[in-house]
Write a protein that holds these residues in place. Structure first.
Motif, PDB file in Angstrom:
ATOM      1  N   ALA A  62     -13.065  12.821  22.381  1.00  0.00           N
ATOM      2  CA  ALA A  62     -11.863  13.230  23.030  1.00  0.00           C
ATOM      3  C   ALA A  62     -11.527  12.725  24.208  1.00  0.00           C
ATOM      4  N   PHE A  63     -10.371  12.435  24.582  1.00  0.00           N
ATOM      5  CA  PHE A  63      -9.662  12.204  25.769  1.00  0.00           C
ATOM      6  C   PHE A  63      -8.037  12.647  25.905  1.00  0.00           C
ATOM      7  N   ILE A  64      -7.975  12.694  27.391  1.00  0.00           N
ATOM      8  CA  ILE A  64      -6.645  13.122  27.773  1.00  0.00           C
ATOM      9  C   ILE A  64      -5.761  11.851  27.268  1.00  0.00           C
ATOM     10  N   ASP A  65      -4.892  12.130  26.559  1.00  0.00           N
ATOM     11  CA  ASP A  65      -3.674  11.150  26.335  1.00  0.00           C
ATOM     12  C   ASP A  65      -2.655  11.213  27.019  1.00  0.00           C
ATOM     13  N   GLU A  66      -1.826  12.311  27.387  1.00  0.00           N
ATOM     14  CA  GLU A  66      -0.825  12.516  28.133  1.00  0.00           C
ATOM     15  C   GLU A  66      -0.907  13.827  29.158  1.00  0.00           C
ATOM     16  N   MET A  67      -0.336  13.601  30.493  1.00  0.00           N
ATOM     17  CA  MET A  67      -0.582  14.687  31.223  1.00  0.00           C
ATOM     18  C   MET A  67       0.564  15.686  31.182  1.00  0.00           C
ATOM     19  N   GLY A  68       0.403  16.977  31.116  1.00  0.00           N
ATOM     20  CA  GLY A  68       1.605  17.857  31.116  1.00  0.00           C
ATOM     21  C   GLY A  68       1.895  18.227  32.544  1.00  0.00           C
ATOM     22  N   GLU A  69       3.004  19.370  32.493  1.00  0.00           N
ATOM     23  CA  GLU A  69       3.489  19.837  33.748  1.00  0.00           C
ATOM     24  C   GLU A  69       2.313  20.591  34.483  1.00  0.00           C
ATOM     25  N   HIS A  70       1.368  21.241  33.691  1.00  0.00           N
ATOM     26  CA  HIS A  70       0.122  21.986  34.080  1.00  0.00           C
ATOM     27  C   HIS A  70      -1.195  21.609  33.308  1.00  0.00           C
ATOM     28  N   ALA A  71      -2.201  21.779  33.524  1.00  0.00           N
ATOM     29  CA  ALA A  71      -3.422  21.366  32.854  1.00  0.00           C
ATOM     30  C   ALA A  71      -3.399  21.766  31.800  1.00  0.00           C
ATOM     31  N   GLU A  72      -3.131  23.148  31.494  1.00  0.00           N
ATOM     32  CA  GLU A  72      -3.046  23.825  30.084  1.00  0.00           C
ATOM     33  C   GLU A  72      -2.094  23.204  29.115  1.00  0.00           C
ATOM     34  N   ALA A 132       0.698  -1.147   0.025  1.00  0.00           N
ATOM     35  CA  ALA A 132       0.002   0.037  -0.080  1.00  0.00           C
ATOM     36  C   ALA A 132       0.992   1.263  -0.038  1.00  0.00           C
ATOM     37  N   PRO A 133       1.079   1.934  -1.114  1.00  0.00           N
ATOM     38  CA  PRO A 133       1.547   3.297  -0.927  1.00  0.00           C
ATOM     39  C   PRO A 133       0.545   4.113  -0.784  1.00  0.00           C
ATOM     40  N   ILE A 134       0.919   4.826   0.611  1.00  0.00           N
ATOM     41  CA  ILE A 134       0.075   5.675   1.225  1.00  0.00           C
ATOM     42  C   ILE A 134       0.778   7.078   1.635  1.00  0.00           C
ATOM     43  N   GLY A 135       0.309   7.922   2.305  1.00  0.00           N
ATOM     44  CA  GLY A 135       1.147   9.027   2.870  1.00  0.00           C
ATOM     45  C   GLY A 135       0.087   9.865   3.621  1.00  0.00           C
ATOM     46  N   SER A 136       0.663  11.057   4.147  1.00  0.00           N
ATOM     47  CA  SER A 136      -0.337  12.087   4.965  1.00  0.00           C
ATOM     48  C   SER A 136       0.141  13.497   4.617  1.00  0.00           C
ATOM     49  N   ASP A 137      -0.588  14.354   4.907  1.00  0.00           N
ATOM     50  CA  ASP A 137      -0.300  15.801   5.156  1.00  0.00           C
ATOM     51  C   ASP A 137      -0.526  16.131   6.620  1.00  0.00           C
ATOM     52  N   ASP A 138       0.506  16.646   7.220  1.00  0.00           N
ATOM     53  CA  ASP A 138       0.619  16.934   8.779  1.00  0.00           C
ATOM     54  C   ASP A 138       1.022  18.261   8.941  1.00  0.00           C
ATOM     55  N   VAL A 139       0.554  18.935   9.983  1.00  0.00           N
ATOM     56  CA  VAL A 139       0.995  20.210  10.659  1.00  0.00           C
ATOM     57  C   VAL A 139       1.021  19.686  12.061  1.00  0.00           C
ATOM     58  N   GLU A 140       1.971  20.351  12.712  1.00  0.00           N
ATOM     59  CA  GLU A 140       2.159  20.302  14.164  1.00  0.00           C
ATOM     60  C   GLU A 140       2.540  21.388  14.985  1.00  0.00           C
ATOM     61  N   PHE A 141       2.596  21.760  16.259  1.00  0.00           N
ATOM     62  CA  PHE A 141       2.758  22.841  16.979  1.00  0.00           C
ATOM     63  C   PHE A 141       3.056  22.479  18.432  1.00  0.00           C
ATOM     64  N   GLU A 142       3.763  23.339  18.779  1.00  0.00           N
ATOM     65  CA  GLU A 142       4.349  23.059  20.407  1.00  0.00           C
ATOM     66  C   GLU A 142       4.059  24.318  21.217  1.00  0.00           C
ATOM     67  N   TYR A 143       3.725  24.181  22.399  1.00  0.00           N
ATOM     68  CA  TYR A 143       3.400  25.309  23.303  1.00  0.00           C
ATOM     69  C   TYR A 143       4.181  25.386  24.512  1.00  0.00           C
ATOM     70  N   ASP A 144       4.313  26.304  25.235  1.00  0.00           N
ATOM     71  CA  ASP A 144       4.893  26.358  26.427  1.00  0.00           C
ATOM     72  C   ASP A 144       4.071  27.401  27.324  1.00  0.00           C
ATOM     73  N   ARG A 145       4.184  27.401  28.710  1.00  0.00           N
ATOM     74  CA  ARG A 145       3.521  28.309  29.581  1.00  0.00           C
ATOM     75  C   ARG A 145       4.343  29.154  30.317  1.00  0.00           C
ATOM     76  N   ASP A 146       3.774  30.169  30.355  1.00  0.00           N
ATOM     77  CA  ASP A 146       4.954  31.352  31.443  1.00  0.00           C
ATOM     78  C   ASP A 146       4.546  31.124  32.989  1.00  0.00           C
ATOM     79  N   GLU A 147       5.658  30.623  33.594  1.00  0.00           N
ATOM     80  CA  GLU A 147       5.375  30.277  34.943  1.00  0.00           C
ATOM     81  C   GLU A 147       5.036  31.476  35.787  1.00  0.00           C
ATOM     82  N   GLU A 148       5.098  32.616  35.473  1.00  0.00           N
ATOM     83  CA  GLU A 148       4.625  33.788  36.240  1.00  0.00           C
ATOM     84  C   GLU A 148       3.088  34.180  35.957  1.00  0.00           C
ATOM     85  N   THR A 149       2.858  34.345  34.599  1.00  0.00           N
ATOM     86  CA  THR A 149       1.705  34.975  34.318  1.00  0.00           C
ATOM     87  C   THR A 149       0.467  33.573  34.006  1.00  0.00           C
ATOM     88  N   GLY A 150       1.128  32.433  33.680  1.00  0.00           N
ATOM     89  CA  GLY A 150       0.152  31.465  33.572  1.00  0.00           C
ATOM     90  C   GLY A 150      -0.140  31.520  31.923  1.00  0.00           C
TER      91      GLY A 150
END
Length: 925
Positions: A848-858, A296-314
């Motif tokens: 939808a369901f939570i898949d991985e827990m982060g440092e903060h809920a956000e 099966a020759p297949i493939g995909s089109d994909d976009v990804e993003f990463e986020y962080d959180r300011d420890e002081e302001t949230g």
């Protein structure tokens, strides 16, 4: 270990003493006889789950998955036997049991008629084998036969599983890879082949890759949601048992050929299958061989993003964005062989084997926009990367995953004592030879980000690798080998103690499993040998992001280094620098599990059954790994951790009750205790410390297994015209579930550094409550003319609540859900089947369901809701030789694989696959 054997010995002695005591009071007559045989239909197809009832003794048995049955401990004489099966006319016969011998009796059932003389044939005729097997089980079981699997457009076992009530699947490259049972993550359930757990081909998890096994290689899928004491206990969600093709009753010859189309690769797909089975030497030797091939020759089109959180302001802000283009060729090969030899009616040997091999040739082209939080200040970076492999591997990254399982089993009858034994060997491996990356980087630039913090942010700047100040940031070549070997031995005894309405039997046995797993990665970077300012790559660039890129035209492409240029590089003539970080996850692990059990089955009259069980599992672990240290101003180092051992013993009781209100209505209740062991990689006592990126990953050899206390109630009603309506409630008290804890802080010797620290921990306890509903029936009960139309549907609701959360920095949070637990899952199918033509429209949904827990809920990662719709049609013609022409289209809604972070609008990944189409022909002789 000595304690383990003492416990096992105690269980055996207890069982033996019961047997001795019974024998002293009940002298076994050597004149007792046995009836053994197989239940088949008029077409000589085996019928699993048939009820064989001896009227004189008020007792009976159920035929197994291959249609075999045994009625032991019969005094010489004449008996009246009644055999019933959904969709077939009840059959009554009189048999005479000879003195001290075994009578072989094949039972042939004929198509049944309803009371109004209306034929039972309808759209669910092919599912009656599964319904009969499910109907007569003690625990909550969902069974899907090969006939039913073939009615859906499912290329692998994972895709077939998503049709079953209470099961959700997670995807990779548009195919189902891991299965989640009853609102639990994939690592809380087990996948077995013919009752033996499969090893995993991946290095960091125990989860079995379901996309390795083609759906046409399995005879039956059996999902045990309530396990009994004679089954392995590592099945908190449930046990997915794949039963391979068994030896036939008569000659079998089937062939399949097909092709397909994928919108990303735009190349043709090929599918071939062949099955042959027969019996030889006066039916003593049975053979069944099967082959499946998919390219099966297949493939995909994909976009990804990463986020962080300011420890002081949230405040949560975007840091990175990526545009990815995947081109993949996925080739599956599968071979199975089953043999059985009947020495005589009382002694039989069986050999079963299956070998699965999947090649994934993948090229990935990626544009990465980094440090977007500093883009306005001109401090962002852009990287353009080609992922490939050597010219020997089609210039693509080859991921070769293989699984194999070989088992030899014996079944023996000594008077009234039944004994079975088995020895098996299984292996799973993953090889990635010469995986290569060519990465170009441009830094200290300004980038314009649009829609930051929304569902689909993007960078407006056009990237041109032919212009600007680019440097070679990485040119790597790595080799990865992962393998797990499992050896298993088991011995079981079954002894009937009493017969009649209050008959009972004792079953006891033991099992030994030894696992060994190794992960070995060796990687080198050749950028210095190539030269950071070398511009030869400019002569080998090509545009790769395809027209019609599904995430949107706003995601721009650029020229990438060609895969052929990367594949032709001769690294043997270049000096590379060892990448020690890649090797920091290497480990060696051994695990042995010694188990013993006792199971007591008691009939309480004709309609009530009780099963009491106790299982002991003793686990012995030994792990070793590597510590990686990367000082900010010194050389990296990799040092062995030394060995770490851990041993523990679990006693796991079970109580199951079944009430046959009548032949069609079954009520069940149960309590069981099950467990899930930690994944190998989390147990390795290693520390990977990176001062440059201020990150630490720490192993945790002190992890304890997750324990679950399970309560189940269910009611099933089976329609005489083939169909089912069922409802069930279940509750699980889960203790010590495992999560990856993410924190920030110092580390001994580096107290002034604010590291990002990741470590697997026992995260706490959770309550899981669920409701399962299922319905399947044709519409013939409305009007006979509507028997050609049918509906299949199921729905599962799960609610989870985390308690005693042991996650540093998040201990006081409430209302948390268990990772891997979708609240809603549903499957719906509408069928039409008449005069050889069939048409099916299928729909699958999971919330939808939570898949991985982060440092903060956000920063928690969620697996987004999915909506899949498939359509398939076929036409069958011929009598002696049956031919089926079929066509199918999957993913009609173009459902992407999507993760989001914290809130639904904050996309982490969105990967699109497009609609896939297949067509072909199946021939059955």
């Amino acid at each position: 270990m000595k304690k383990t054997f003492r416990v096992a010995a105690m269980l055996f002695l207890s069982a033996a003493s019961l047997n001795v005591a019974w024998s002293e009071n009940n002298v076994v007559s050597p004149e007792l006889g046995v009836i053994r045989g197989r239940v088949v239909d008029a077409g000589k197809h085996v019928l699993p789950g048939a009820s064989i009832y001896v009227e004189n003794l008020k007792t009976g048995v159920i035929s197994d998955m291959d249609g075999f049955y045994t009625l032991p401990n019969l005094k010489p004489g004449t008996y009246k036997i009644k055999v019933t099966y959904v969709g077939y006319a009840p059959t009554e016969m009189t048999v005479t049991v000879p003195e001290g011998k075994t009578l072989e009796k094949t039972i042939i059932l004929k198509e049944g008629l309803e009371l109004q003389e209306v034929s039972v044939k309808g759209v669910f005729t092919g599912q009656r084998k599964a319904l009969n097997a499910q109907k007569n089980k003690m625990g909550v079981v969902n069974v899907v036969s090969a006939d039913q699997v073939g009615k859906f457009p499912d290329s692998n076992i994972g895709d077939a599983l998503k049709r079953i009530s209470g099961i959700n699947v997670q995807y990779d490259q548009g195919e189902a890879r891991f299965g989640q049972v009853r609102g639990t993550s994939a690592d809380l359930s087990s996948v077995t082949i013919n009752g033996n757990r499969l090893p995993s081909a991946e290095g960091d998890v125990r989860n079995v890759q379901l996309d390795l096994i083609p759906s046409d290689m399995v005879q039956t899928i059996e999902v045990n949601k309530v396990v009994t004491s004679d089954m392995d206990a590592d099945a908190i969600g449930g046990s997915i048992n794949l039963i391979t093709k068994s030896t036939p009753y008569k000659r079998v010859l089937n062939a399949t050929a097909g092709t397909g189309y994928n919108p990303v690769s735009k190349d043709a797909q090929m599918n071939f299958g062949f099955t042959y089975g027969d019996r030889f030497f006066n039916d003593k030797l049975g053979v069944m061989a099967a082959v499946s091939y998919q390219n099966a020759p297949i493939g995909s089109d994909d976009v990804e993003f990463e986020y962080d959180r300011d420890e002081e302001t949230g405040e949560v802000f975007i840091t990175d964005a990526e545009t990815r283009q995947y081109y993949v060729t996925r080739q599956r090969q599968s071979y199975s062989l089953a043999l059985d030899y009947n020495f005589n009616p009382n002694h039989k040997l069986t050999f079963k084997s299956i070998y699965n091999r999947r090649h994934d040739w993948e090229n990935r082209y990626r544009i990465s926009y980094k440090d977007l939080d500093a883009a306005a200040d001109g401090e962002a970076k852009v990287e353009v990367e080609t992922k490939g492999g050597s010219s020997d591997n089609r210039n693509a990254r080859l991921e070769l995953q293989q699984t194999m399982d070989y088992s030899l089993e014996g079944e023996h009858l000594f008077g009234k004592l039944q004994m079975d034994w088995g020895a098996s060997y299984a292996r799973a491996s993953e090889d990635r030879p010469e995986e290569r990356y060519f990465n170009l980087k441009q830094k200290d630039i300004s980038l314009d980000v649009v829609n930051a913090g929304t569902r689909f942010p993007y960078v407006t700047n056009l990237i041109n690798t032919r212009e600007g100040e680019w440097e070679v940031d990485a040119l790597t070549n790595s080799n990865q080998k992962i393998h797990e070997d499992d050896a298993k031995f088991h011995l079981n005894f079954e002894l009937p103690l009493a017969s009649g309405l209050y008959g009972n039997k004792l079953k006891f046995g033991a099992k030994y499993v030894r696992k060994s797993k190794t992960k070995d990665i060796e990687a080198y970077d050749y950028k210095d040998a190539y030269g950071e300012t070398n511009t030869d790559y400019l002569n080998h660039l090509a545009y790769q992001v395809r027209d019609g890129y599904m995430p949107g035209a706003q995601y721009k492409g650029t020229d990438f280094v060609k895969k052929e240029y990367l594949g032709d590089m001769n690294f043997a003539s270049m000096e590379g620098e060892r990448l020690w970080e890649e090797s920091s996850g290497n480990y060696d692990a051994t695990e042995s599990v010694t188990s013993a059990y006792v199971r007591f089955d008691q009939n309480l009259g004709k309609r009530h059954q009780l099963v009491l069980g106790l299982r002991m599992e003793a686990t012995n672990l030994k792990y070793s790994g590597w510590n990686w240290l990367k000082p900010a101003d010194g050389d990296e180092s990799l040092e062995p951790t030394g060995e770490r051992k851990n041993n523990y013993v679990n006693f796991l009781p079970s109580v199951l009750y079944k009430f046959d209100v009548n032949d069609d209505l079954k009520l069940r209740a149960s309590f069981t205790e099950t467990l899930a062991r930690p994944k190998y990689s989390a147990l390795v006592p290693n520390v990977a410390l990176d001062l440059d990126d201020e990150e630490i990953v720490i192993g945790n050899p002190d992890l304890t297994p997750t324990i679950s206390y399970n309560f189940d109630l269910s009611a099933d009603y089976y329609f005489k015209s083939i169909g089912l309506v069922s409802a069930g409630l279940f509750y699980k008290r889960i203790d010590d579930f495992i999560v990856d804890q993410r924190t920030r802080g110092g580390y001994p010797g580096y107290e002034d550094v604010n590291f990002k620290i990741t470590q697997a921990v026992n995260g706490g306890d959770a309550d899981l409550f669920g409701v399962e509903l299922a319905y399947q029936r044709d519409f013939g009960f409305i009007a006979p003319a509507l028997k050609c139309v049918g509906f299949y549907g199921n729905y599962t609701y799960t609610y989870t609540n985390v308690k005693n959360f042991n996650f540093e920095g998040r201990e006081n949070e409430t209302g948390l859900s268990l990772p891997g637990s979708p609240e809603h899952t549903a499957n719906l199918s509408l069928y039409f089947e008449k005069k050889g033509f069939n048409l099916r429209l299928s729909y699958n949904y999971a919330s939808a369901f939570i898949d991985e827990m982060g440092e903060h809920a956000e920063l928690d990662r969620y697996y987004d809701a999915v909506n899949y719709m498939d359509l398939n049609a076929g036409y069958t013609f011929g009598k002696k030789v049956k031919c089926t022409v079929y066509a199918e289209a999957t993913n009609l809604l173009n459902q992407p694989l999507r993760y989001y972070q914290g809130t639904e609008e904050r996309t982490m990944q969105a990967e699109y696959y497009g609609v896939k189409a297949n067509a072909g022909i199946k021939v059955s002789f």
